[in-house]
Structures are given as C-alpha cells and as structure tokens.
Motif scaffolding. Structure first.
Motif, PDB file in Angstrom:
ATOM      1  N   ASP A 147       0.832  -1.137   0.018  1.00  0.00           N
ATOM      2  CA  ASP A 147       0.201   0.199   0.091  1.00  0.00           C
ATOM      3  C   ASP A 147       0.750   1.291   0.058  1.00  0.00           C
ATOM      4  N   PHE A 148       2.144   1.360   0.432  1.00  0.00           N
ATOM      5  CA  PHE A 148       2.817   2.102   0.547  1.00  0.00           C
ATOM      6  C   PHE A 148       3.925   2.154  -0.774  1.00  0.00           C
ATOM      7  N   ASP A 149       3.983   1.385  -1.379  1.00  0.00           N
ATOM      8  CA  ASP A 149       5.003   0.948  -2.656  1.00  0.00           C
ATOM      9  C   ASP A 149       4.240   1.626  -3.908  1.00  0.00           C
ATOM     10  N   ARG A 150       3.777   2.661  -4.095  1.00  0.00           N
ATOM     11  CA  ARG A 150       2.936   2.784  -5.478  1.00  0.00           C
ATOM     12  C   ARG A 150       3.809   2.685  -6.705  1.00  0.00           C
ATOM     13  N   SER A 154       9.745  -2.321  -4.803  1.00  0.00           N
ATOM     14  CA  SER A 154      10.301  -3.015  -3.449  1.00  0.00           C
ATOM     15  C   SER A 154      10.962  -2.549  -2.498  1.00  0.00           C
ATOM     16  N   HIS A 155      10.761  -1.030  -2.536  1.00  0.00           N
ATOM     17  CA  HIS A 155      11.443  -0.389  -1.419  1.00  0.00           C
ATOM     18  C   HIS A 155      10.348   0.610  -0.725  1.00  0.00           C
ATOM     19  N   ILE A 156      10.365   0.703   0.391  1.00  0.00           N
ATOM     20  CA  ILE A 156       9.758   1.950   1.282  1.00  0.00           C
ATOM     21  C   ILE A 156      10.556   2.563   2.133  1.00  0.00           C
ATOM     22  N   THR A 157      10.159   3.550   2.659  1.00  0.00           N
ATOM     23  CA  THR A 157      11.024   4.332   3.819  1.00  0.00           C
ATOM     24  C   THR A 157      11.008   3.611   5.287  1.00  0.00           C
ATOM     25  N   ILE A 158      11.852   4.032   5.983  1.00  0.00           N
ATOM     26  CA  ILE A 158      12.202   3.389   7.310  1.00  0.00           C
ATOM     27  C   ILE A 158      10.945   3.661   8.137  1.00  0.00           C
ATOM     28  N   ASP A 159      10.426   4.978   7.997  1.00  0.00           N
ATOM     29  CA  ASP A 159       9.135   5.432   8.542  1.00  0.00           C
ATOM     30  C   ASP A 159       7.829   4.550   8.305  1.00  0.00           C
ATOM     31  N   GLN A 160       7.848   4.397   7.060  1.00  0.00           N
ATOM     32  CA  GLN A 160       6.788   3.298   6.744  1.00  0.00           C
ATOM     33  C   GLN A 160       6.693   1.896   7.216  1.00  0.00           C
ATOM     34  N   PHE A 161       8.017   1.503   6.958  1.00  0.00           N
ATOM     35  CA  PHE A 161       8.299   0.058   7.492  1.00  0.00           C
ATOM     36  C   PHE A 161       8.020  -0.027   9.012  1.00  0.00           C
ATOM     37  N   SER A 162       8.359   0.958   9.600  1.00  0.00           N
ATOM     38  CA  SER A 162       8.206   0.769  11.107  1.00  0.00           C
ATOM     39  C   SER A 162       6.589   0.819  11.491  1.00  0.00           C
ATOM     40  N   ARG A 163       5.765   1.600  10.579  1.00  0.00           N
ATOM     41  CA  ARG A 163       4.343   1.994  10.807  1.00  0.00           C
ATOM     42  C   ARG A 163       3.754   0.757  10.496  1.00  0.00           C
ATOM     43  N   LYS A 191      17.544   5.678   3.923  1.00  0.00           N
ATOM     44  CA  LYS A 191      16.260   5.710   4.033  1.00  0.00           C
ATOM     45  C   LYS A 191      15.260   4.819   3.577  1.00  0.00           C
ATOM     46  N   GLU A 192      15.746   3.761   2.901  1.00  0.00           N
ATOM     47  CA  GLU A 192      14.593   2.866   2.157  1.00  0.00           C
ATOM     48  C   GLU A 192      15.127   1.475   2.516  1.00  0.00           C
ATOM     49  N   VAL A 193      14.141   0.588   2.742  1.00  0.00           N
ATOM     50  CA  VAL A 193      14.166  -0.675   3.246  1.00  0.00           C
ATOM     51  C   VAL A 193      13.606  -1.722   2.293  1.00  0.00           C
ATOM     52  N   ASN A 194      14.220  -2.670   1.725  1.00  0.00           N
ATOM     53  CA  ASN A 194      13.762  -3.688   0.842  1.00  0.00           C
ATOM     54  C   ASN A 194      12.709  -4.573   1.666  1.00  0.00           C
ATOM     55  N   TYR A 195      11.286  -4.306   1.621  1.00  0.00           N
ATOM     56  CA  TYR A 195      10.393  -5.011   2.192  1.00  0.00           C
ATOM     57  C   TYR A 195      10.103  -6.399   1.602  1.00  0.00           C
ATOM     58  N   VAL A 196      10.173  -6.348   0.370  1.00  0.00           N
ATOM     59  CA  VAL A 196      10.172  -7.820  -0.462  1.00  0.00           C
ATOM     60  C   VAL A 196      11.098  -8.631   0.289  1.00  0.00           C
ATOM     61  N   LYS A 197      12.312  -8.501   0.301  1.00  0.00           N
ATOM     62  CA  LYS A 197      13.114  -9.513   0.924  1.00  0.00           C
ATOM     63  C   LYS A 197      12.754  -9.957   2.237  1.00  0.00           C
ATOM     64  N   PHE A 198      12.249  -8.909   3.125  1.00  0.00           N
ATOM     65  CA  PHE A 198      11.841  -9.294   4.537  1.00  0.00           C
ATOM     66  C   PHE A 198      10.586 -10.121   4.341  1.00  0.00           C
ATOM     67  N   CYS A 199       9.917  -9.778   3.718  1.00  0.00           N
ATOM     68  CA  CYS A 199       8.652 -10.667   3.629  1.00  0.00           C
ATOM     69  C   CYS A 199       8.886 -12.030   3.065  1.00  0.00           C
ATOM     70  N   ASP A 200       9.770 -12.224   2.033  1.00  0.00           N
ATOM     71  CA  ASP A 200      10.104 -13.460   1.591  1.00  0.00           C
ATOM     72  C   ASP A 200      10.716 -14.332   2.690  1.00  0.00           C
ATOM     73  N   ASP A 201      11.711 -13.663   3.673  1.00  0.00           N
ATOM     74  CA  ASP A 201      12.132 -14.388   4.743  1.00  0.00           C
ATOM     75  C   ASP A 201      11.417 -14.916   5.932  1.00  0.00           C
ATOM     76  N   VAL A 202      10.232 -14.083   6.131  1.00  0.00           N
ATOM     77  CA  VAL A 202       9.487 -14.405   7.522  1.00  0.00           C
ATOM     78  C   VAL A 202       8.141 -14.991   7.056  1.00  0.00           C
ATOM     79  N   ASP A 203       7.452 -14.478   6.002  1.00  0.00           N
ATOM     80  CA  ASP A 203       6.173 -14.834   5.529  1.00  0.00           C
ATOM     81  C   ASP A 203       6.028 -16.095   4.627  1.00  0.00           C
ATOM     82  N   ASN A 204       6.381 -17.034   4.998  1.00  0.00           N
ATOM     83  CA  ASN A 204       6.449 -18.413   4.160  1.00  0.00           C
ATOM     84  C   ASN A 204       5.043 -18.776   4.136  1.00  0.00           C
TER      85      ASN A 204
END
Length: 926
Positions: A147-150, A154-163, A191-204
């Motif tokens: 929803d934040f990655d318009r 595959s990257h969002i800000t640190i603030d959006q990641f923590s939110r 300022k940017e975090v790769n959320y796709v890689k994070f989801c692949d690691d934990v959301d199996n």
C-alpha cells in the motif's frame, strides 16, 4: 520516531556511504536510466574529455542528485588533474560500467551488511520470533507494505516500514529495529528498506499451510483417462448417466467422415480455407509442415481431434519423416468440393451438390445410434406428446427458455426431466431412454436440445410461421399518397337567416375575422369589393360555399349603384354579430342586446306524425330484441364514439344495428334519424335512443314494490339533508386521512377562521372531495357567517368534521374520550336477501365455482375491460352479457338474486366483491 530511525540508518552505514559515493551514484543512474555523459558534452565543445572545476560542479547539479558539500569535494579530488581541470570521461565510465558488466552491477547493488557474531545471533532470534508470530496469527505481510509502494520498486521508507510493523503488532524494541533495518538496506540509501526480501524471509505461506496440506489424504482410486468417455453403442442406457459428466467418443474412423465434418464447419462459418495456408507457404509450393497443418486448422476454429488429424495426415502427407510435408493443396480441393467441382467448365453435365441443412449437420449435431425399431417407437412417443400438449393447451418452449438464459437451445438433462414432470409428461424408463437418445446431440450426455423437441411437439410454431410469412408480405409495401378528388358543393339553405346562422357558427368555432381577409381588396376603404374578390377572400378564410349560398349573399349585399360589386363591410358586420354588436356604446345599458342564432337546418324536413308512429314501432321491436338476446348495445356504439360525444353518424348508427342482426328498412331508418338527429351536425344521439328502448331491470322486494337496477332510469333523488352531507364528508376525510387545517390555513394568514366562499370551494377541490353544486350550496349555507354572507366559518367546519379523529378541548379534560366514528354502510335495506334467496344464491355460486375452476375461466379481466373508470362497478346488462359469453347462462330468477346481492346503491353491479366470493367457492373443489 522517524527522525530517530533515519539518523540510526545513517549511522549504520554512514562511513560506508562516505567512502563509496560512486556506488550511490551508480545506483541512482541505473534506477533512473540517466545518460551522464550528455550533461558534460555541452561544456566540452572540442570533446577533449576534461572541463574546469566550476563547469564540473554545474554538470553535477544538473544530474538532479542530492550531493553534500563533502561529496562534491571528494569526487573532484578523485578526478582532478594537475593543471586544475577535472577529467569527466573517467568519471562517466565509472558510473556507466554497471550497464556493460553484470558483476559490476551485482557489486553495486550489494547490501552493506556488517555484523559481528552477537548481532548475527540477535538478528536470527528476532527473525524466528517474527516468523512464529506471523504463523500463529495467520498474517500476510506483503499487502500492507504494498500500500505504501506506489511505484512497485520493492522499497519503502524506514518510517513506513516501522509503521506497518507497529500496525501488525510486530514492532520490536529500538535496538532490535536498528539491526533489522541494517539487514534489509540493500541499495545504499539509508532511508529505504527492501520489504520484499523481508517478507520472503519471514512470511513463508507454504510452511503456514503445510499442516493443512499434509492433513488432506489423496484419493487412492486410480482414474483412467478414458473413464469419462463412452462408446456410442446402440444399447446405451442413458438413465444410468444422468448425474455424470460422460462424453461421447468420436466414431469418425474414415477419411470421408472427417472431410464431411470439416466441410460442414467450412460451410457454416463461411471459411476460405486456402487463404490460411498461403500465409505459411510464401513460395506457393502447395506444401506445409505437419505442425503447421494442425496449427492452421486450429486458427480457422475447426475443431478436430488428434485422431482426425492423424487420419488426414495418412492421406495428405507426402513423406515419411517426422514433421514432414503435407499436401494442403489437395486437401483444400477436397474440402471445396462442397461448393463446386474443379474443372467443371470441361464437364457441362456435371452436377454440384446443393447446400442444405444436411450439409452442416455433421458439424452441428452428434446423434446417437438408434435401431429401426427404436425409431418407430420414438415417433409414436412424440405423437403422444404432441397430442397431450394439444389437449392441455400449454406451450413448453417458454418454460424451457427460463432455464436457457444464453438462448443456446440447450438445457441440462436434469432440467429437461423437471419440466416434463412439471406438466405431468414424465415417461417410463424405456421411453425416456429413447427420448434422450434422440435429443442428446452435442457430443455429451448432459445437454438436451429442447429446440428440436419443442419444434416437434409444440403447436405454436406453425401459427408463428404463418403469421411471420403474412407479416413479411407487407414488408415492401409502398403506401400510396392520399389523392383528393374535386367535388362540387350543392348545399341548399332554407333562407337568408339559415345561411347567416351557418356562417356565424363557422366563424365562432374557428375564431376568425372575415374582415381581415377582405380589407386588403378595398384599398380606398370604400366598403365595396368585386364579386370575384369576395369569393377569393372567403376561400382564403376556408369558408367554402356552394353557388346557391353565394348567390344568396349577392342578392342581399349586392351594390345597387355599381354592377358586379358587393358591400363587404355590411356583410362582415352581420356575421360578426355572433361576437358583438356594432355601435354598442351608443345603446342604452337597460336595452337588451339580441343574441344571434347559430342553429341552421339546411333542407331538413319537419317530423310528421307518420315518422313518429314508425319510430315507436322500431323502438318496441328493438326493446323486445334486446330483452330476447340479452344485448348491451351501448358498447357497440362506443366503439365508433372515440371522443365520447354520445353521438355517431347515421351511417355508423345503421351499421351498428346491422352488426347485431337488427335490420331496418329505409323508411324505419329515416324515421329514427329524424327523431334522434342532433340539431347542430345531424349525428344520431344513440344514448337517448338506448334510454328510450332499453327498459330497467325490475327486482321485486318483500313489500312487493319493484326496484330499478339499470342506470338508464335511476331511483328518484331525495332531497339532501345537512346531516347526511356532513357524514359523507367525514367518511371521505377519514378514508383519505386528510388534515383539513393544513389546506385552509394557507388562505387565512391571520388565522381568523374565516375565508371567502370562492376560496372555500377551491380548498374542497384541492382535497379531492367531489361535491355537486347542490351539496356545495348546502355546505355554505350551514357555515356562512350571518354578519358577512360572502364569508364561511371554516374553523367550525373543521371542528365538526375532525370529530372522526379527535375532539377539541381534550387538553383541558384529560378524562374525556372522543366518540369512535364508525363508517356507515351503503347497503340499501331493501337489498337484504331472504332465507330462500340466500340458499338459492349459495347453490348458484357453488355451480359457478365448479364450472370456473374446471374450465379455468378468469372473469375479472373481462369485467375490467368494460370498467373504463376502474371503479369496480359495471352495469347489470354488461355483467349478464359477459356471463353468456363464457357459456354461463343465468335464468331470470338467478340473475335477479345475484344482482340483488352484489348491487351497489341499486344502480351498478359490484364485480370486485363478486369475484372475491367466487374464488372462495372455487376452493371447495381443490
């Protein structure tokens, strides 16, 4: 929080970024696809490869990359030459090397992960804890991050990641969050975090669903690929396959059968089959490969199975190698034989087969095999269905179409059997098997062709075909223009006054000023014009006169001094007297102004005593005729009286009587016309003729007095009493739930409770309380103000009427209860039935209920057709004629009892109540 996270991210890789500014530039250049060299060429016209320091700084500012002062100084220090110039070509080559070398690209986008052993263990434990929490709560992570990655980068800000982590309840402590951010910062941007890689690691998802998947046991039954297909055998029992999805195997084993099927598709779809092969044969050799041959048939939307393709290849393949050449030229010639024969110009006597329904039948239908004995049994069964449907007088096709929403002509076998059972047409198992074998023709056993079934058993198609052919006969009909023929007027006025009355009537009806058409011919305003000009002006005014009429005008308004001239001014003054009289201002007010007549006779002969005698004989004969045939002649006259004038022309009058087989001689017809002809236009007043010839229905009451039940001679109207009038208004107000005060207060802004009489009548009209003139006068007399006769005390009127709802002064006397208003009945006491009449009525209604239920007769629509005002009432004679029409004759005694029971105020028949009670008697035989 966000500022702290950003500063934490910068502190994590700050040193690395400061040392690797070129890597950051390479990532930004690759992401935005920037051509860096073009920013420097404008400052290096001679293409030497170096520029001054200030121009280098200007080019960097045009790249639109966020540089700090230290970043720019570091880049200039690296590429600055000894003479003070900066070599930009080496700098550009460094930035563009990831476009040419994949290893360099991977090195550029590698994440700066610098962890010690304790940090690595902490990150692993943190990931395991997040993973267990996600699996327990069944959380899908990727959607909230997306929803934040318009831009889908595959990257969002640190603030959006923590939110997002906080929203999902997964946010760790600050020291653990910093480690998590360091793990997934992989593009050099703090300022940017790769959320796709994070989801692949934990959301199996596979691990989450593994427990569910392992709990499902596989079906141990081995399914053979040929189990869904059955062979087309003569002894096939379709009853056993009703709830299966079995399909028929193709019984096409020869080349002739395959070509017939393909020819049917080609004819049905109008395909030029050779044109598709030409695109794969540019040299026109007449050959294509085996794979191309199958692909072309698929492109042409010709359904062929692998078995059918192999049969075609065995015939038209020219070699024996795999994917060899196929002679499509010969194949196209064999298929096109359905249209014509090659070389037919050399064989004049050769016959080309005609294209008909049987040509496309192999492509449209797949019939099951039937023996000759089964075909005979099927024909007998269909004839029985046809006879049964004809006896039941039903149509099956509309019921089938309710299940066929896409109008394909097919429904399921289960739906087909349900409809047959609905109409009590369900056959025995043997007949049902024959029926399904005939109409299951779509290469499966689950769809039935109900179109063919309805075409055989339904009887409507023949009539529809006849009506369609009849309608098509008028498709190209050209309507000829209406041609008017010239005719000569031969009207003969009785005298001059008769002629002037006719002219005054025409002028009054058309609102014309004849002087406007004649004034232009008199330029000098002398008051005279020529005879020709007078006739021309009257023609312009659309007043067409005969020679006799025009000559009569000349005789009275001709100019004696000038031959051939007319006094048109005097003529128009005489005609315009129908509107006003000339020089009326000079006439005394007390003197009466004469009213000019507009009634003219034009040769009408006065009624003689002989005519009256003949007319009386005709009326008596017609009265006896109506009584013997129970005829209601009024409806036949109303078919001609479209405007409701209660008059028809003499020709229509005679034609209507001839329609009901009442023939008049010429003498009788002329006598009736003279008696009932209207004075203005000569039409026949048929309503008066009916009232004079149709006697009322007399019903004997207990006292021996007779009572009229036909509206032509109603009962004597009694004088209206104030209490009765007020009661009628109360009933209307209570039934319509009217608030009288809301209507009256709009005309009384000062709330005096008084209003003029004309406004009082207007308010009653707005409330839809229909009162005649006598009732309005009586109501005004009851509530008129004595001191002011032109005003009405409407407040007292409201108080007297609204007693049906409440009573004034209840707020001062809480124990007082308003009287309950009961709506009075309108049943005449003389209409009450005796015990014998009640028993006779019960026997009549029982018989009518049995006949109506047995023959399924609906009487109410016929009553409603004759009830033009939708009041629920019709005349008594109309009721009897409808009953005779449905073969429900009533004797005079039966008719008298029914009319007495369902009479409304003694003048009409209440068919709504009659129909409701008749339905209850129908239920006795259910």
């Amino acid at each position: 929080m966000a500022t702290a996270l950003v500063s934490a991210g910068q502190s994590i890789i700050g040193t690395y970024v400061q040392q690797d500014i070129e890597t950051r530039l390479q990532q930004d250049v690759y992401k935005k696809q920037i051509r860096v060299r073009e920013f420097f060429t404008d400052f290096d016209r001679l293409r030497k490869g170096w520029v001054t320091e200030d121009k280098f700084r200007s080019a960097l500012s045009m790249i639109n990359f966020h540089f700090t002062k230290e970043d720019i100084e570091e880049i200039i220090r690296r590429y600055k030459l000894n003479d003070g110039l900066v070599q930009y070509t080496t700098f550009c080559n460094k930035l563009e090397e990831q476009f040419l070398n994949n290893e360099a690209k991977a090195q550029v986008f590698q994440a700066p992960q610098i962890f010690n052993q304790d940090e690595e263990d902490t990150v692993k434990r943190l990931m395991q804890a997040i993973k267990r929490k996600i699996a327990t709560k069944r959380i899908f992570l990727k959607q909230p991050f997306q929803d934040f990655d318009r831009t889908a980068c595959s990257h969002i800000t640190i603030d959006q990641f923590s939110r997002v982590l906080n929203q999902l309840g997964l946010l760790p402590k600050d020291q653990y969050l910093q480690l998590l951010i360091r793990q997934y910062i992989d593009n050099g941007n703090p300022k940017e975090v790769n959320y796709v890689k994070f989801c692949d690691d934990v959301d199996n998802v596979q691990e989450m669903l593994s427990g569910v998947i392992t709990g499902i046991k596989q079906n141990p039954k081995d399914i053979h690929p040929d189990d869904d297909f059955i062979e087309d055998k003569e002894g096939l029992d379709l009853i056993s396959t009703l709830f299966t999805s079995k399909k028929l195997t193709d019984n096409i084993n020869t080349l002739h059968q395959v070509l017939k099927k393909i020819q049917g598709d080609v004819v049905m779809k109008r395909i030029r089959i050779r044109e598709f092969f030409k695109d794969f044969d540019p040299l026109r050799k007449g050959l294509v490969t085996e794979s191309q041959f199958a692909r072309i048939l698929h492109i042409q939307n010709i359904p062929v199975s692998e078995k059918e393709i192999s049969i075609l290849l065995n015939q038209y393949k020219v070699d024996k190698i795999p994917n060899g050449q196929v002679d499509y030229n010969q194949f196209c010639e064999d298929v096109d034989k359905i249209f014509t024969i090659k070389g037919i110009d050399k064989e004049p006597q050769a016959l080309v087969p005609q294209i008909d329904d049987s040509t496309t039948l192999p492509a449209r239908r797949r019939y099951l095999q039937m023996t000759e004995q089964e075909a005979i049994q099927l024909d007998e069964l269909l004839m029985k269905y046809k006879q049964a449907i004809q006896n039941k007088r039903v149509l099956l096709k509309p019921v089938f179409e309710d299940f066929d929403k896409t109008k394909q002509g097919y429904i399921t076998t289960n739906q087909f059997l349900r409809i047959l059972n609905q109409f009590n047409l369900f056959p025995d198992p043997v007949s049902l098997n024959l029926l399904l074998k005939r109409f299951v023709d779509k290469a499966n056993l689950n769809e039935v062709n109900y179109y063919d079934f309805c075409r055989i058993v339904d009887q409507s198609d023949e009539g529809v075909a006849i009506s369609r052919s009849h309608a098509d006969a008028f498709k190209n009909y050209v309507k000829s223009d209406n041609q008017t023929q010239a005719f000569i007027r031969n009207d003969q006025p009785n005298d001059f006054e008769d002629l002037m009355a006719k002219l005054r009537r025409i002028v009054k009806e058309q609102r014309q000023r004849i002087a406007e058409f004649l004034r232009d011919f008199d330029k000098l305003r002398s008051g005279t014009i020529t005879v020709t000009q007078l006739r021309k002006g009257l023609s312009m005014a659309k007043i067409l006169l005969s020679d006799a009429e025009f000559q009569l005008i000349l005789n009275n308004f001709g100019c004696k001094d000038k031959q051939g001239f007319v006094l048109w001014k005097e003529f128009t003054d005489q005609v315009d007297q129908v509107f006003t009289t000339k020089n009326l201002e000079k006439v005394s007010p007390s003197e009466n102004v004469p009213q000019m007549s507009t009634q003219y006779n034009y040769g009408r002969v006065s009624i003689t005593e002989r005519d009256r005698q003949v007319a009386e004989v005709v009326k008596k004969k017609f009265q006896y005729f109506c009584k013997a045939t129970r005829l209601d002649i009024k409806q036949f006259f109303q078919d001609w009286d479209k405007l409701g004038r209660n008059k028809v022309s003499p020709k229509q009058f005679r034609q209507t009587l001839a329609t009901v087989n009442f023939i008049l001689s010429d003498e009788e017809f002329q006598a009736v016309v003279k008696i009932y002809a209207a004075e203005d236009d000569g039409d026949i007043r048929y309503v008066q003729f009916i009232n004079d010839t149709q006697p009322p229905l007399e019903i004997q009451t207990e006292s021996g007095a007779s009572q009229a039940y036909v509206g032509v001679k109603p009962k004597e109207k009694e004088k209206l009493q104030p209490s009765v009038l007020l009661e009628q208004i109360k009933v209307a107000v209570k039934v319509k739930r009217l608030r009288l005060g809301d209507y009256f207060k709009d005309f009384d802004p000062l709330r005096k409770g008084l209003m003029p009489t004309n406004k009082f009548r207007g308010v009653l009209s707005q409330m839809k309380i229909d009162l005649d003139q006598e009732s309005l006068d009586l109501l005004e007399t009851m509530y008129v103000v004595p001191e002011d006769p032109i005003r009405v005390n409407y407040a007292k009127f409201i108080e007297d009427v609204e007693i049906v709802f409440t009573k004034t002064g209840l707020d001062k006397d809480p124990l007082m209860k308003p009287p309950v208003h009961v709506i009075p009945t309108f049943l005449d006491p003389r209409d009450a039935l005796t015990q014998e009449e009640e028993e006779a009525l019960h026997a009549i209604m029982l018989r009518l209920g049995e006949v109506v239920r047995k023959h399924r007769i609906l009487l109410k629509p016929h009553f409603q057709d004759k009830d033009k005002t939708k009041s629920g009432k019709i005349t008594f004679t109309r009721f009897r004629s409808i009953m005779d029409f449905h073969k429900l004759p009533l004797t005079d005694d039966q008719f008298r009892v029914i009319c007495k029971r369902f009479a409304y105020q003694g003048i009409e028949f209440n068919y709504v109540e009659f129909d409701e009670i008749l339905k209850k008697y129908e239920n006795f035989y259910q």
